[in-house]
Scaffold this motif. Structure first.
Motif, PDB file in Angstrom:
ATOM      1  N   LEU A 162       0.812  -1.330   0.006  1.00 50.31           N
ATOM      2  CA  LEU A 162      -0.043   0.026  -0.102  1.00 50.31           C
ATOM      3  C   LEU A 162       1.027   1.420   0.071  1.00 50.31           C
ATOM      4  CD1 LEU A 162      -2.765  -1.135   2.679  1.00 50.31           C
ATOM      5  CD2 LEU A 162      -2.747  -1.187   0.183  1.00 50.31           C
ATOM      6  N   PHE A 163       0.274   2.349  -0.825  1.00 54.42           N
ATOM      7  CA  PHE A 163       1.221   3.617  -0.731  1.00 54.42           C
ATOM      8  C   PHE A 163       0.433   4.403  -0.056  1.00 54.42           C
ATOM      9  CE2 PHE A 163       2.401   7.559  -2.399  1.00 54.42           C
ATOM     10  CZ  PHE A 163       3.711   7.219  -2.888  1.00 54.42           C
ATOM     11  N   PRO A 164       1.096   4.891   0.854  1.00 51.95           N
ATOM     12  CA  PRO A 164       0.675   6.085   2.088  1.00 51.95           C
ATOM     13  C   PRO A 164       0.176   7.301   1.557  1.00 51.95           C
ATOM     14  CG  PRO A 164       2.880   5.981   2.303  1.00 51.95           C
ATOM     15  CD  PRO A 164       2.606   5.036   1.087  1.00 51.95           C
ATOM     16  N   ARG A 165      -0.372   8.124   2.248  1.00 54.71           N
ATOM     17  CA  ARG A 165      -0.536   9.557   1.981  1.00 54.71           C
ATOM     18  C   ARG A 165       0.881  10.156   2.370  1.00 54.71           C
ATOM     19  NH1 ARG A 165      -4.124  12.387   5.814  1.00 54.71           N
ATOM     20  NH2 ARG A 165      -2.318  13.256   6.869  1.00 54.71           N
ATOM     21  N   VAL A 166       1.709  10.831   1.533  1.00 55.21           N
ATOM     22  CA  VAL A 166       2.920  11.710   2.070  1.00 55.21           C
ATOM     23  C   VAL A 166       2.816  12.897   2.191  1.00 55.21           C
ATOM     24  CG1 VAL A 166       5.256  12.286   1.109  1.00 55.21           C
ATOM     25  CG2 VAL A 166       4.193  10.009   0.378  1.00 55.21           C
ATOM     26  N   ASP A 167       2.875  13.556   3.679  1.00 56.12           N
ATOM     27  CA  ASP A 167       2.694  14.802   4.099  1.00 56.12           C
ATOM     28  C   ASP A 167       4.053  15.718   4.052  1.00 56.12           C
ATOM     29  OD1 ASP A 167       0.043  14.234   5.023  1.00 56.12           O
ATOM     30  OD2 ASP A 167       0.884  13.470   6.970  1.00 56.12           O
ATOM     31  N   CYS A 168       3.881  16.720   3.007  1.00 56.41           N
ATOM     32  CA  CYS A 168       4.867  17.582   2.828  1.00 56.41           C
ATOM     33  C   CYS A 168       4.736  18.952   3.551  1.00 56.41           C
ATOM     34  CB  CYS A 168       4.954  17.806   1.383  1.00 56.41           C
ATOM     35  SG  CYS A 168       5.031  16.365   0.197  1.00 56.41           S
ATOM     36  N   LEU A 169       5.592  19.205   4.404  1.00 52.19           N
ATOM     37  CA  LEU A 169       5.595  20.436   5.358  1.00 52.19           C
ATOM     38  C   LEU A 169       6.483  21.581   4.989  1.00 52.19           C
ATOM     39  CD1 LEU A 169       4.780  18.706   8.695  1.00 52.19           C
ATOM     40  CD2 LEU A 169       3.155  19.438   6.988  1.00 52.19           C
ATOM     41  N   SER A 170       7.758  21.232   4.829  1.00 48.94           N
ATOM     42  CA  SER A 170       8.900  22.283   4.646  1.00 48.94           C
ATOM     43  C   SER A 170       8.872  22.625   3.102  1.00 48.94           C
ATOM     44  CB  SER A 170      10.307  21.650   4.995  1.00 48.94           C
ATOM     45  OG  SER A 170      10.661  20.742   4.469  1.00 48.94           O
ATOM     46  N   VAL A 171       9.487  23.876   2.860  1.00 49.21           N
ATOM     47  CA  VAL A 171       9.786  24.086   1.613  1.00 49.21           C
ATOM     48  C   VAL A 171      10.205  23.135   0.703  1.00 49.21           C
ATOM     49  CG1 VAL A 171      10.636  25.824   0.208  1.00 49.21           C
ATOM     50  CG2 VAL A 171       9.718  26.671   2.077  1.00 49.21           C
ATOM     51  N   TRP A 172      11.251  22.455   1.133  1.00 49.96           N
ATOM     52  CA  TRP A 172      12.125  21.632   0.025  1.00 49.96           C
ATOM     53  C   TRP A 172      11.087  20.255  -0.120  1.00 49.96           C
ATOM     54  CZ3 TRP A 172      15.402  23.110  -3.273  1.00 49.96           C
ATOM     55  CH2 TRP A 172      16.048  24.255  -3.324  1.00 49.96           C
ATOM     56  N   GLU A 173      10.526  19.920   0.810  1.00 48.98           N
ATOM     57  CA  GLU A 173       9.470  18.800   0.859  1.00 48.98           C
ATOM     58  C   GLU A 173       8.532  18.808  -0.102  1.00 48.98           C
ATOM     59  OE1 GLU A 173       8.233  16.657   4.859  1.00 48.98           O
ATOM     60  OE2 GLU A 173       9.158  18.604   5.615  1.00 48.98           O
ATOM     61  N   ASN A 174       7.948  20.131  -0.313  1.00 45.76           N
ATOM     62  CA  ASN A 174       7.031  20.514  -1.344  1.00 45.76           C
ATOM     63  C   ASN A 174       7.669  20.747  -2.853  1.00 45.76           C
ATOM     64  OD1 ASN A 174       4.334  21.696  -0.275  1.00 45.76           O
ATOM     65  ND2 ASN A 174       5.634  21.725   1.183  1.00 45.76           N
ATOM     66  N   LEU A 342       4.654  26.041  -5.211  1.00 45.32           N
ATOM     67  CA  LEU A 342       4.715  26.871  -6.426  1.00 45.32           C
ATOM     68  C   LEU A 342       6.122  26.795  -6.826  1.00 45.32           C
ATOM     69  CD1 LEU A 342       2.455  29.921  -5.640  1.00 45.32           C
ATOM     70  CD2 LEU A 342       2.083  28.425  -7.298  1.00 45.32           C
ATOM     71  N   LEU A 343       7.108  26.476  -5.981  1.00 43.62           N
ATOM     72  CA  LEU A 343       8.553  26.563  -6.042  1.00 43.62           C
ATOM     73  C   LEU A 343       9.076  25.304  -6.758  1.00 43.62           C
ATOM     74  CD1 LEU A 343       9.812  28.277  -2.789  1.00 43.62           C
ATOM     75  CD2 LEU A 343       9.670  29.395  -4.936  1.00 43.62           C
ATOM     76  N   PHE A 344       8.140  24.434  -7.251  1.00 42.09           N
ATOM     77  CA  PHE A 344       8.558  23.071  -7.757  1.00 42.09           C
ATOM     78  C   PHE A 344       9.747  23.069  -8.913  1.00 42.09           C
ATOM     79  CE2 PHE A 344       5.065  24.280 -10.638  1.00 42.09           C
ATOM     80  CZ  PHE A 344       5.605  24.142 -11.837  1.00 42.09           C
ATOM     81  N   PRO A 345       9.819  24.276  -9.726  1.00 41.63           N
ATOM     82  CA  PRO A 345      10.969  24.314 -10.584  1.00 41.63           C
ATOM     83  C   PRO A 345      12.255  24.119  -9.871  1.00 41.63           C
ATOM     84  CG  PRO A 345       9.521  25.768 -11.212  1.00 41.63           C
ATOM     85  CD  PRO A 345       9.174  25.434  -9.888  1.00 41.63           C
TER      86      PRO A 345
END
Length: 396
Positions: A162-174, A342-345
Motif C-alpha cells: 500500500l502506498f501512503p499519503r505523503v505529508d509535505c510540510l517544509s519548503v523543500w519537501e514541497n 509553487l517553487l517546484f521548478p
C-alpha cells in the motif's frame, strides 16, 4: 525568440504527456477499501519494523501498529544501531505490551545492506501466517491490516503493498512534488499485476506477504545488497510466480517522508542512481531534463516581459500552469502546501545535487550514503555492490 517559444511549447507538451500518464496511473492504483465493519481475521500477522534514529516518530507510529483491530498481532522492532533515543523509546513501550519484541543492534554480515539485514533477522523471529514490513515513521489507521488481509484473500494475492499519503510540510519537501509524480509514473506501470510482465512495484511503508512465500524465495537474502529493497522484494516474488498487488491507500496510511528542509534536499541521494539502471552516462540527461522542462517556461516568461512579447508571456504562463495543475492530480497522495509547492521548478537543483553527491560517493569512495552512514562497497552499480564488512562502516 522563436526558438525560446518553440522550446516552451515542447516543455508544455512533455508536461501534458506526463499528466496523461499520471492520471492513468492514479486510476489504476486508486482503491476504495470497504469501511471497517468490525470483522476479524483468524490469521496471525507479524509486523517487522526497522528503525534507525527515529526518535521523532517511532512512538506514535508503533502505537498505531499496536492499536490495530481485528488481527492477531506480534511486532518485532529492530533498533538498527540508532544514535538517538530510538532504542530507549521502544524499550519503554515493550515493557507495557507483551506483543512487542525488540532486537537491538543486529550484526551486519558481509554482503548485506543494513535495512535488508535488519528485516531479515527480525523475520526469523516471527511466527505469523503473514509478515508485514513497515517503516518506523508510518502512521496506520486501526483497520489498515485487517482491510489489507481481506483484499489479499479476495484477490488471491501473495504480496500486497500500500502506498501512503505523503505529508509535505517544509519548503523543500514541497519542491519535491514532481519527483513523487515522476516516480509513480515510472514504476506503477500497467504491468505491475500482469503475470506476463516483469514489472513490479512496492512501497516500504506497507508490504504484506504470506510467510510461506517470503521464506520460499529466501526472504531478503537474494536481494541483500539492493537499495530499493521494497521494489526488489516485489520483483523477486513476482519472478518466482507469486501474485502481487499494489494500491494507493491514503485513507489507511500516512507518513512524513522527509523530516525538514535538509533531509528533503539530500534525501534522494541513497536511491537516485537506481533511476539510471546502472547506465551512469544518463546522469547528465537526468540532471538537465528538469532544468529544461521547468526552467524554460520561467525564462520565456521573463524574456517575454522584458521584450513586451505577449505571446511568449502567455505560452510560458500557460505551460507553468499546466505543470502546477499536474501536481494537483495527486493531491490525495501527496499532501503539499499550495503556496510552497509553487517553487517546484527548484526540484532541478535537488536532482542535480543528489546525483552529483551520489556519483561522488560511488566513484571516489566506493560507497553509498544512507541514514548518516557511509557504507563502503565494491563494484558498480549500487544494486550490485557487496558490503565489505561491518567494520568498514564510516561516518562522514
Amino acid at each position: 525568440m522563436l526558438i525560446l517559444l518553440f522550446l516552451c511549447v515542447v516543455a508544455g507538451l512533455l508536461s501534458l504527456v506526463v499528466a496523461i500518464q499520471f492520471s492513468a496511473t492514479l486510476r489504476r492504483i486508486t482503491w476504495n477499501p470497504p469501511r471497517d465493519d468490525g470483522s476479524t481475521h483468524e490469521a496471525k500477522v507479524s509486523v517487522v519494523i526497522p528503525a534507525r534514529d527515529e526518535e521523532q516518530d517511532i512512538a506514535q507510529a508503533l502505537q498505531s501498529v499496536l492499536n490495530q483491530v481485528g488481527v492477531d498481532l506480534e511486532v518485532v522492532v529492530i533498533n538498527d544501531h540508532s544514535s538517538d533515543r530510538t532504542g530507549a523509546i521502544v524499550d519503554s513501550l515493550a515493557a507495557t505490551d507483551s506483543r512487542l519484541k525488540i532486537l537491538h543492534n543486529p550484526a551486519l554480515p558481509p554482503g548485506w545492506l543494513g535495512k535488508c539485514n535488519a528485516m531479515q533477522q527480525a523475520a526469523a523471529l516471527t511466527s505469523g501466517d503473514y509478515l508485514l514490513f513497515t517503516d518506523a515513521d508510518v502512521i496506520h489507521d486501526p483497520s489498515s491490516m485487517v482491510t489489507a488481509l481481506a483484499e489479499m484473500g479476495r484477490s488471491r494475492l501473495d504480496f500486497f503493498s500500500l502506498f501512503p499519503r505523503v505529508d509535505c510540510l517544509s519548503v523543500w519537501e514541497n519542491v519535491l512534488a514532481p519527483v513523487f509524480v515522476g516516480g509513480m509514473v515510472q514504476y506503477a506501470t500497467t504491468g505491475i499485476e500482469a503475470g506476463d510482465s516483469r514489472d513490479a512495484v512496492a512501497a516500504g511503508a506497507f508490504m504484506m506477504v504470506r510467510s510461506t512465500a517470503f521464506r520460499a524465495v529466501g526472504g531478503f537474502e537474494p536481494i541483500r545488497s539492493e537499495m530499493f529493497d521494497d521494489v526488489s522484494l516485489a520483483r523477486l516474488l513476482k519472478a518466482s510466480g507469486y501474485r502481487i498487488g499494489f494500491r494507493a491507500a491514503p485513507q489507511l496510511l500516512q507518513v512524513r517522508l522527509f523530516k525538514g528542509n535538509r533531509h528533503a534536499f539530500w534525501g534522494m541521494t541513497k536511491n537516485i542512481l537506481e533511476v539510471l539502471g546502472g547506465r551512469l552516462w544518463l546522469a547528465p540527461f537526468v540532471m538537465l531534463l528538469p532544468v529544461f522542462v521547468f526552467w524554460t517556461p520561467l525564462l520565456a516568461f521573463a524574456v517575454g516581459l522584458i521584450q513586451g512579447n505577449r505571446l511568449l508571456v502567455a505560452v510560458a504562463a500557460f505551460t507553468y500552469l499546466i505543470q502546477y495543475s499536474l501536481l494537483w492530480l495527486g493531491w490525495r497522495l501527496f499532501s503539499f502546501h499550495p503556496i510552497k509547492v509553487l517553487l517546484f521548478p527548484l526540484v532541478a537543483v535537488v536532482v542535480a545535487s543528489c546525483l552529483i553527491r551520489a556519483l561522488y560517493y560511488q566513484t571516489f569512495k566506493g560507497a553509498v550514503r544512507w541514514r548518516g552512514r557511509t557504507v563502503r562497497v565494491r563494484g558498480l552499480p549500487p544494486t550490485q555492490v557487496e558490503i565489505i564488512s561491518k567494520s568498514t562502516l564510516e561516518e562522514s
